[in-house]
Each structure stands twice: as C-alpha cells, then as structure tokens.
Design a protein around this motif. Structure first.
Motif, mmCIF file in Angstrom:
data_model
loop_
_atom_site.group_PDB
_atom_site.id
_atom_site.type_symbol
_atom_site.label_atom_id
_atom_site.label_comp_id
_atom_site.label_asym_id
_atom_site.label_seq_id
_atom_site.Cartn_x
_atom_site.Cartn_y
_atom_site.Cartn_z
ATOM 1 N N GLU A 142 57.178 37.844 75.970
ATOM 2 C CA GLU A 142 57.129 39.228 76.465
ATOM 3 C C GLU A 142 55.969 39.425 77.436
ATOM 4 O OE1 GLU A 142 56.451 43.630 74.603
ATOM 5 O OE2 GLU A 142 57.705 42.235 73.469
ATOM 6 N N SER A 143 54.805 38.861 77.132
ATOM 7 C CA SER A 143 53.636 39.017 78.007
ATOM 8 C C SER A 143 53.837 38.348 79.363
ATOM 9 C CB SER A 143 52.381 38.460 77.337
ATOM 10 O OG SER A 143 52.386 37.046 77.338
ATOM 11 N N LEU A 144 54.713 37.343 79.420
ATOM 12 C CA LEU A 144 54.988 36.630 80.668
ATOM 13 C C LEU A 144 56.251 37.146 81.356
ATOM 14 C CD1 LEU A 144 54.157 33.036 79.412
ATOM 15 C CD2 LEU A 144 52.805 34.398 81.023
ATOM 16 N N SER A 145 56.836 38.199 80.808
ATOM 17 C CA SER A 145 58.057 38.812 81.354
ATOM 18 C C SER A 145 59.227 37.834 81.380
ATOM 19 C CB SER A 145 57.807 39.376 82.752
ATOM 20 O OG SER A 145 56.813 40.357 82.711
ATOM 21 N N ILE A 146 59.324 37.009 80.346
ATOM 22 C CA ILE A 146 60.463 36.109 80.216
ATOM 23 C C ILE A 146 61.590 36.920 79.590
ATOM 24 C CG2 ILE A 146 61.327 34.021 79.101
ATOM 25 C CD1 ILE A 146 58.456 32.928 79.276
ATOM 26 N N PRO A 147 62.699 37.079 80.290
ATOM 27 C CA PRO A 147 63.734 38.012 79.846
ATOM 28 C C PRO A 147 64.477 37.630 78.580
ATOM 29 C CG PRO A 147 64.502 36.788 81.756
ATOM 30 C CD PRO A 147 63.061 36.417 81.541
ATOM 31 N N ARG A 148 64.688 36.371 78.341
ATOM 32 C CA ARG A 148 65.467 35.966 77.178
ATOM 33 C C ARG A 148 64.525 35.540 76.063
ATOM 34 N NH1 ARG A 148 70.516 31.783 76.966
ATOM 35 N NH2 ARG A 148 70.893 32.010 74.753
ATOM 36 N N ARG A 149 64.385 36.364 75.089
ATOM 37 C CA ARG A 149 63.446 36.099 74.004
ATOM 38 C C ARG A 149 63.968 34.975 73.115
ATOM 39 N NH1 ARG A 149 61.034 40.346 69.663
ATOM 40 N NH2 ARG A 149 59.331 39.019 69.022
ATOM 41 N N GLU B 283 54.127 28.160 84.174
ATOM 42 C CA GLU B 283 53.268 29.282 84.568
ATOM 43 C C GLU B 283 52.853 29.219 86.034
ATOM 44 O OE1 GLU B 283 49.562 31.621 82.601
ATOM 45 O OE2 GLU B 283 49.336 29.449 82.783
ATOM 46 N N ARG C 38 56.000 30.207 87.864
ATOM 47 C CA ARG C 38 56.719 31.264 87.135
ATOM 48 C C ARG C 38 58.236 31.059 87.132
ATOM 49 N NH1 ARG C 38 53.667 34.586 84.820
ATOM 50 N NH2 ARG C 38 55.191 36.225 84.530
ATOM 51 N N GLN D 108 65.029 32.446 86.828
ATOM 52 C CA GLN D 108 63.984 33.376 87.255
ATOM 53 C C GLN D 108 62.989 32.598 88.093
ATOM 54 O OE1 GLN D 108 62.172 35.998 84.242
ATOM 55 N NE2 GLN D 108 60.198 35.192 84.886
ATOM 56 N N SER E 122 56.915 35.507 90.707
ATOM 57 C CA SER E 122 56.435 36.618 89.864
ATOM 58 C C SER E 122 57.114 37.917 90.225
ATOM 59 C CB SER E 122 54.942 36.772 90.024
ATOM 60 O OG SER E 122 54.565 36.810 91.368
#
Length: 127
Positions: free
Chosen positions: A62-69, A110, A113, A124, A127
């Motif tokens: 979530e902190s890295l805005s990765i859409p699929r948890r 990272e 991204r 994705q 950033s």
C-alpha cells in the motif's frame, strides 16, 4: 529494494525453504534467522532477503501504491544499487528463484517502480 509478492494462502513459502532453494541453484546463502544474506561468491553484491507476512507485506504494498495486494512477500534489500545493477544476472537469478516458489508471484523493483505479473507482463511502470 525489490519485492516478490505472492498469495501466502495458496503457497507453502517460508524463508528456510527460500534459503534451501537458493543454495540448490548455486547461490551463497548465510542464514541470520530472519534475514538471508545472498550472494554469488565473493566480491559480488550481497542481497538481504526477508520474508514478510500478510500485515507487513500489505502495508508495504500500500505504501508503494502497488495496486494488487498480496498476502506475503520477499523483500530483497540491495545495499549498493549500482553494484547490483553491474552484476544484474545475480539479481535476476535471485528474483526468478524466489518467484518460482509461489504460484502467481509478482515482482516490484523500487528503482524503476515497475510491477511485473507472473507472466512477465509489466502492469505498472514508473511513479
């Protein structure tokens, strides 16, 4: 940092199993309990591999805005990114080996991204 994200509820993945698998493919592994120190012989980059469970991996995603948890991940710590990128084959081999442990594992790097799904498709970028 690089992440190998997976569904921990459908795979039997652990840090000890990862260490065993990495040794089987010829990487040097030193087990420090909660962290594996991984390299390809002396003189090359050393990577710190950690296993994160559902809460930690979910919060990190979530902190890295990765859409699929995902419910689990391996976090690959990279001490010197330039050195690691100079020896990119070791990093790629490490990432691929960790991905092979869990079905449907995704990869996040990272430094660029990029998020790559289990088929190798970049889903994705940037950033």
């Amino acid at each position: 940092m690089s992440l190998v994200l997976f569904d921990a509820t459908t795979s039997d993945v652990s840090l000890p199993k990862a260490g065993e698998h990495l040794r089987e493919i010829g990487l040097s592994v030193v087990d420090h309990g909660s962290v594996l120190e991984v390299s390809y012989g002396e003189g090359g980059p050393v990577f710190a591999v950690e296993f994160l469970g559902p809460e930690a991996s979910g919060a990190l995603a979530e902190s890295l805005s990765i859409p699929r948890r995902r419910s689990g991940c391996f976090r690959i710590g990279i001490g010197d990114l330039d050195e690691a990128l100079d020896e990119i084959n070791t990093l790629i081999e490490l990432q691929a080996a960790l991905q092979s442990l869990a079905p449907d594992a995704w990869l996040f790097n990272e430094w660029n991204r990029n998020l790559v799904d289990s088929t190798g498709t970049v889903v994705q970028t940037g950033s």
